[in-house]
Write a protein that holds these residues in place. Sequence first.
Motif, PDB file in Angstrom:
ATOM      1  N   ALA A  26     -15.530  44.175  18.648  1.00 15.81           N
ATOM      2  CA  ALA A  26     -16.945  44.124  18.270  1.00 15.81           C
ATOM      3  C   ALA A  26     -17.793  45.022  19.171  1.00 15.81           C
ATOM      4  N   GLU A  27     -17.524  45.027  20.457  1.00 15.33           N
ATOM      5  CA  GLU A  27     -18.269  45.877  21.385  1.00 15.33           C
ATOM      6  C   GLU A  27     -17.973  47.347  21.145  1.00 15.33           C
ATOM      7  N   ARG A  28     -16.706  47.679  20.856  1.00 12.30           N
ATOM      8  CA  ARG A  28     -16.353  49.073  20.554  1.00 12.30           C
ATOM      9  C   ARG A  28     -17.101  49.555  19.315  1.00 12.30           C
ATOM     10  N   GLU A  29     -17.190  48.699  18.295  1.00 14.01           N
ATOM     11  CA  GLU A  29     -17.917  49.069  17.075  1.00 14.01           C
ATOM     12  C   GLU A  29     -19.400  49.316  17.379  1.00 14.01           C
ATOM     13  N   LYS A  30     -19.987  48.482  18.227  1.00 15.87           N
ATOM     14  CA  LYS A  30     -21.397  48.663  18.602  1.00 15.87           C
ATOM     15  C   LYS A  30     -21.610  49.971  19.352  1.00 15.87           C
ATOM     16  N   VAL A  31     -20.723  50.269  20.287  1.00 13.70           N
ATOM     17  CA  VAL A  31     -20.859  51.482  21.093  1.00 13.70           C
ATOM     18  C   VAL A  31     -20.730  52.722  20.211  1.00 13.70           C
ATOM     19  N   VAL A  32     -19.764  52.723  19.306  1.00 16.67           N
ATOM     20  CA  VAL A  32     -19.565  53.865  18.411  1.00 16.67           C
ATOM     21  C   VAL A  32     -20.762  54.008  17.470  1.00 16.67           C
ATOM     22  N   PHE A  33     -21.243  52.900  16.923  1.00 18.45           N
ATOM     23  CA  PHE A  33     -22.393  52.946  16.026  1.00 18.45           C
ATOM     24  C   PHE A  33     -23.627  53.493  16.755  1.00 18.45           C
ATOM     25  N   THR A  34     -23.849  53.022  17.965  1.00 16.54           N
ATOM     26  CA  THR A  34     -24.997  53.474  18.752  1.00 16.54           C
ATOM     27  C   THR A  34     -24.903  54.970  19.050  1.00 16.54           C
ATOM     28  N   HIS A  36     -23.307  57.226  17.286  1.00 17.73           N
ATOM     29  CA  HIS A  36     -23.539  57.942  16.030  1.00 17.73           C
ATOM     30  C   HIS A  36     -25.018  57.967  15.677  1.00 17.73           C
ATOM     31  N   GLU A  37     -25.696  56.850  15.840  1.00 18.80           N
ATOM     32  CA  GLU A  37     -27.124  56.788  15.525  1.00 18.80           C
ATOM     33  C   GLU A  37     -27.944  57.731  16.405  1.00 18.80           C
ATOM     34  N   LEU A  47     -22.426  68.340  10.985  1.00 20.43           N
ATOM     35  CA  LEU A  47     -21.936  68.867  12.262  1.00 20.43           C
ATOM     36  C   LEU A  47     -21.318  67.790  13.148  1.00 20.43           C
ATOM     37  N   ILE A  48     -21.548  66.540  12.817  1.00 21.32           N
ATOM     38  CA  ILE A  48     -21.067  65.434  13.654  1.00 21.32           C
ATOM     39  C   ILE A  48     -19.635  65.095  13.253  1.00 21.32           C
ATOM     40  N   THR A  49     -18.712  65.368  14.175  1.00 23.96           N
ATOM     41  CA  THR A  49     -17.295  65.122  13.935  1.00 23.96           C
ATOM     42  C   THR A  49     -16.836  63.906  14.734  1.00 23.96           C
ATOM     43  N   ILE A  52     -17.028  64.726  18.404  1.00 24.73           N
ATOM     44  CA  ILE A  52     -18.389  64.695  18.946  1.00 24.73           C
ATOM     45  C   ILE A  52     -18.851  63.258  19.169  1.00 24.73           C
ATOM     46  N   ILE A  53     -18.558  62.383  18.244  1.00 27.60           N
ATOM     47  CA  ILE A  53     -18.923  60.968  18.427  1.00 27.60           C
ATOM     48  C   ILE A  53     -18.172  60.395  19.627  1.00 27.60           C
ATOM     49  N   ALA A  54     -16.895  60.715  19.755  1.00 27.34           N
ATOM     50  CA  ALA A  54     -16.094  60.220  20.883  1.00 27.34           C
ATOM     51  C   ALA A  54     -16.657  60.730  22.207  1.00 27.34           C
ATOM     52  N   MET A  55     -17.056  62.000  22.241  1.00 32.34           N
ATOM     53  CA  MET A  55     -17.644  62.560  23.460  1.00 32.34           C
ATOM     54  C   MET A  55     -18.932  61.821  23.826  1.00 32.34           C
ATOM     55  N   GLN A  56     -19.754  61.516  22.822  1.00 32.14           N
ATOM     56  CA  GLN A  56     -21.011  60.812  23.080  1.00 32.14           C
ATOM     57  C   GLN A  56     -20.736  59.396  23.567  1.00 32.14           C
ATOM     58  N   VAL A  57     -19.732  58.736  22.996  1.00 30.46           N
ATOM     59  CA  VAL A  57     -19.366  57.388  23.432  1.00 30.46           C
ATOM     60  C   VAL A  57     -18.983  57.398  24.907  1.00 30.46           C
ATOM     61  N   MET A  58     -18.119  58.335  25.291  1.00 33.81           N
ATOM     62  CA  MET A  58     -17.664  58.374  26.674  1.00 33.81           C
ATOM     63  C   MET A  58     -18.797  58.752  27.637  1.00 33.81           C
TER      64      MET A  58
END
Length: 131
Positions: A26-34, A36-37, A47-49, A52-58
């Motif tokens: 559940a926390e991983r889903e929140k972090v990824v959603f945030t 992406h948003e 352009l968002i791959t 890119i989402i993984a880089m933003q998460v980290m």
Amino acid sequence: MYSFQEVDDYLHKLAYTEAYTALDQAEREKVVFTAHELLVTYIAEPLITTKIIAMQVMCALKSNDGDLSAIDQLQKKGVKSYSLEDVSVTFAGSDSATYQSWWANYPGVCPDILALLAKQLNPGAYVGRLI
């Protein structure tokens, strides 16, 4: 549109992602959603791959974990010059109008993502980050 499962699989394959993999589903889903948003606020959806989402998460997990160096913390707060006793530091590019306008347009977006996008969108110009 992004797929949480693709981003999750990508991050589980990468090394040094313990801050992410230690979270429950559940926390991983929140972090990824945030992440992406935040990205869709500033970057066109095509352009968002997954990368890119993984880089933003980290980047977000690193900055929220207090893992930033003192210099990173000062730069994030917009400090252009800092001195302590006999030591003085002026951050490179802080006086450049191009530098200020480029980074100011994307608050919160990982600098590595901006460098990647700048390279893709304008192969003749590069924005980088020295570590």
